[in-house]
Scaffold this active site. Structure first.
Site, PDB file in Angstrom:
ATOM      1  N   HIS A 108      50.161  17.727 -27.021  1.00  0.00           N
ATOM      2  CA  HIS A 108      50.247  17.791 -28.486  1.00  0.00           C
ATOM      3  C   HIS A 108      50.587  16.409 -29.024  1.00  0.00           C
ATOM      4  O   HIS A 108      51.478  15.729 -28.498  1.00  0.00           O
ATOM      5  CB  HIS A 108      51.331  18.791 -28.898  1.00  0.00           C
ATOM      6  CG  HIS A 108      51.421  18.989 -30.374  1.00  0.00           C
ATOM      7  ND1 HIS A 108      50.523  19.760 -31.079  1.00  0.00           N
ATOM      8  CD2 HIS A 108      52.302  18.506 -31.293  1.00  0.00           C
ATOM      9  CE1 HIS A 108      50.844  19.750 -32.365  1.00  0.00           C
ATOM     10  NE2 HIS A 108      51.914  18.996 -32.514  1.00  0.00           N
ATOM     11  N   ASP A 149      52.273  25.908 -29.684  1.00  0.00           N
ATOM     12  CA  ASP A 149      53.183  24.768 -29.497  1.00  0.00           C
ATOM     13  C   ASP A 149      54.635  25.166 -29.263  1.00  0.00           C
ATOM     14  O   ASP A 149      55.545  24.402 -29.561  1.00  0.00           O
ATOM     15  CB  ASP A 149      53.108  23.827 -30.710  1.00  0.00           C
ATOM     16  CG  ASP A 149      51.698  23.320 -30.961  1.00  0.00           C
ATOM     17  OD1 ASP A 149      50.956  23.130 -29.979  1.00  0.00           O
ATOM     18  OD2 ASP A 149      51.336  23.128 -32.133  1.00  0.00           O
TER      19      ASP A 149
END
Length: 199
Positions: A108, A149
């Site tokens: 990410h 996430d």
């Protein structure tokens, strides 16, 4: 493809696939690890061409086949030791995550838990960092669970946010970190007994 004794990586990518390219390069001649396949939800993803350039099998799938378990069966055929989401934008179904528990990681382009969640990808992340006037940003490599996430972090690296940064300049700096660290972290996960590689 190498010997069957090698550990297998399956890459998921939705777009250009520059991180996939780094993995393909890094493991092309690796003695114990290989990229076994690349899966994409986008038939036009350049990542598919990158894999084909390395003679790595590719699979294109749609949302229905991901949800009904077809993709999980296709992935299982490659006996993955690790599934790497490299610019893959869909949320994986809980059943898929469960089938490959602790074998799916994502990269990410921000320092989670900040700037994560649905819609937080690409320039959206970097613009949010700039809007928040953050002094630093970076990358997070983390395990994948059934939420965007939110899986356990494995590795983070930071870089500065400069006063004159734009989305483009910030994205380039963060992408450089991704290219530098993702292959190393993947290799450490597959060659060490530890669950978490060295920072």
């Amino acid at each position: 493809m190498g010997t069957s004794s090698k550990k297998n990586i399956v890459i998921f990518a939705s777009g250009s696939g520059s991180n996939a390219q780094r993995l393909l390069e890094h493991f092309e001649h690796h003695p114990t690890i290989q990229v076994a396949a690349l899966f994409s939800n986008n038939a036009n993803a350049f990542a598919l061409q990158r894999a084909e350039n390395f003679n790595v099998p590719t699979v294109v799938f749609d949302r229905a086949s991901l949800k009904d378990g077809t993709v999980a069966q296709q992935v299982q055929a490659y006996h993955p030791d690790l599934i790497v989401l490299a610019g893959f934008l869909w949320l994986l179904p809980a059943e898929f995550v469960k089938a490959f528990h602790n074998r799916i990681i994502n990269i990410h382009p921000a320092l989670l838990p900040k700037f994560g969640g649905k819609g937080m990808h690409g320039e959206h992340v970097h613009q949010a960092v700039l809007d928040a006037a953050e002094g630093e940003t970076g990358i997070t490599i983390h395990y994948v669970n059934e939420h965007y996430d939110e899986g356990a972090p494995i590795f983070q690296e930071t870089c500065p946010v400069r006063a004159d940064d734009t989305c483009e300049t910030l994205a380039a700096r963060v992408l450089s970190l991704e290219h530098q660290h993702l292959p190393r972290v993947v290799e450490e996960l597959l060659t060490q007994d530890k669950q978490t590689p060295r920072a």
